[in-house]
Design a protein around this motif. Structure first.
Motif, PDB file in Angstrom:
ATOM      1  N   HIS A  47       0.856  -1.188   0.000  1.00 59.65           N
ATOM      2  CA  HIS A  47       0.000   0.000   0.000  1.00 59.65           C
ATOM      3  C   HIS A  47       0.889   1.235   0.000  1.00 59.65           C
ATOM      4  CE1 HIS A  47      -2.548  -3.198   1.645  1.00 59.65           C
ATOM      5  NE2 HIS A  47      -3.493  -2.584   0.965  1.00 59.65           N
ATOM      6  N   LEU A  48       0.660   2.109  -0.958  1.00 63.92           N
ATOM      7  CA  LEU A  48       1.464   3.322  -1.107  1.00 63.92           C
ATOM      8  C   LEU A  48       0.589   4.554  -0.931  1.00 63.92           C
ATOM      9  CD1 LEU A  48       3.403   2.306  -4.328  1.00 63.92           C
ATOM     10  CD2 LEU A  48       4.187   2.111  -1.980  1.00 63.92           C
ATOM     11  N   ARG A  49       1.141   5.568  -0.331  1.00 64.80           N
ATOM     12  CA  ARG A  49       0.462   6.861  -0.190  1.00 64.80           C
ATOM     13  C   ARG A  49       1.104   7.803  -1.204  1.00 64.80           C
ATOM     14  NH1 ARG A  49      -2.026   8.947   4.549  1.00 64.80           N
ATOM     15  NH2 ARG A  49      -1.202   7.086   5.524  1.00 64.80           N
ATOM     16  N   ARG A  50       0.291   8.374  -2.088  1.00 68.19           N
ATOM     17  CA  ARG A  50       0.803   9.238  -3.149  1.00 68.19           C
ATOM     18  C   ARG A  50       0.144  10.606  -3.081  1.00 68.19           C
ATOM     19  NH1 ARG A  50       3.565   6.594  -7.439  1.00 68.19           N
ATOM     20  NH2 ARG A  50       3.949   8.772  -7.860  1.00 68.19           N
ATOM     21  N   ARG A  51       0.898  11.616  -3.444  1.00 69.40           N
ATOM     22  CA  ARG A  51       0.339  12.976  -3.543  1.00 69.40           C
ATOM     23  C   ARG A  51      -0.156  13.202  -4.956  1.00 69.40           C
ATOM     24  NH1 ARG A  51       2.654  17.639  -0.251  1.00 69.40           N
ATOM     25  NH2 ARG A  51       1.664  18.620  -1.997  1.00 69.40           N
ATOM     26  N   THR A  72      -4.178  13.588  -1.317  1.00 71.34           N
ATOM     27  CA  THR A  72      -3.435  12.357  -1.093  1.00 71.34           C
ATOM     28  C   THR A  72      -4.348  11.191  -1.436  1.00 71.34           C
ATOM     29  OG1 THR A  72      -2.184  13.355   0.702  1.00 71.34           O
ATOM     30  CG2 THR A  72      -2.214  10.975   0.611  1.00 71.34           C
ATOM     31  N   TYR A  73      -3.817  10.226  -2.160  1.00 68.58           N
ATOM     32  CA  TYR A  73      -4.591   9.025  -2.429  1.00 68.58           C
ATOM     33  C   TYR A  73      -3.754   7.803  -2.103  1.00 68.58           C
ATOM     34  CZ  TYR A  73      -2.113   8.695  -6.917  1.00 68.58           C
ATOM     35  OH  TYR A  73      -1.161   8.588  -7.884  1.00 68.58           O
ATOM     36  N   LEU A  74      -4.423   6.694  -1.888  1.00 66.47           N
ATOM     37  CA  LEU A  74      -3.759   5.444  -1.549  1.00 66.47           C
ATOM     38  C   LEU A  74      -3.825   4.509  -2.740  1.00 66.47           C
ATOM     39  CD1 LEU A  74      -5.217   4.931   2.011  1.00 66.47           C
ATOM     40  CD2 LEU A  74      -3.048   5.980   1.379  1.00 66.47           C
ATOM     41  N   MET A  75      -2.760   3.770  -2.948  1.00 72.45           N
ATOM     42  CA  MET A  75      -2.682   2.868  -4.076  1.00 72.45           C
ATOM     43  C   MET A  75      -2.264   1.488  -3.567  1.00 72.45           C
ATOM     44  SD  MET A  75      -0.738   3.752  -7.621  1.00 72.45           S
ATOM     45  CE  MET A  75       0.864   3.865  -6.879  1.00 72.45           C
ATOM     46  N   GLU A  76      -2.921   0.464  -4.073  1.00 71.44           N
ATOM     47  CA  GLU A  76      -2.589  -0.911  -3.718  1.00 71.44           C
ATOM     48  C   GLU A  76      -1.900  -1.543  -4.923  1.00 71.44           C
ATOM     49  OE1 GLU A  76      -5.363  -3.469  -1.213  1.00 71.44           O
ATOM     50  OE2 GLU A  76      -5.651  -4.233  -3.236  1.00 71.44           O
ATOM     51  N   ARG A 105      -0.972  -1.942 -10.514  1.00 64.27           N
ATOM     52  CA  ARG A 105      -1.865  -1.281  -9.564  1.00 64.27           C
ATOM     53  C   ARG A 105      -3.168  -2.060  -9.490  1.00 64.27           C
ATOM     54  NH1 ARG A 105      -3.341   4.469 -11.190  1.00 64.27           N
ATOM     55  NH2 ARG A 105      -4.763   3.356 -12.506  1.00 64.27           N
ATOM     56  N   GLN A 135      -7.086   1.922  -6.318  1.00 65.49           N
ATOM     57  CA  GLN A 135      -6.703   3.295  -5.986  1.00 65.49           C
ATOM     58  C   GLN A 135      -7.846   3.912  -5.241  1.00 65.49           C
ATOM     59  OE1 GLN A 135      -4.990   5.523  -9.182  1.00 65.49           O
ATOM     60  NE2 GLN A 135      -5.926   7.394  -8.471  1.00 65.49           N
TER      61      GLN A 135
END
Length: 60
Positions: free
Chosen positions: A31-35, A45-49, A56, A59
């Motif tokens: 799980h990544l946190r992206r701007r 900010t959104y989260l990506m799996e 991906r 999202q």
């Protein structure tokens, strides 16, 4: 070594020397946190799996 690959090998070797390199290698889902600096006044900010194959999955 084919022409042009020497620079890529040097870049890869430099990345391997960084702290934390490969820390996510054995995980099935990350799980990544992206701007996101899209439309609007404030960045969101959104989260990506991401799956183990690098694709991906979701999202949020």
């Amino acid at each position: 070594m084919p022409p042009g690959l020497d620079g890529l090998r040097a870049k890869r070797d430099a990345q391997r020397g960084r702290p934390g390199f490969g820390a996510l290698a054995d995980r099935s889902i990350v799980h990544l946190r992206r701007r996101w600096d899209g439309d609007g006044d404030e960045p969101a900010t959104y989260l990506m799996e991401v799956g183990s194959d690098g694709r991906r999955l979701r999202q949020v």
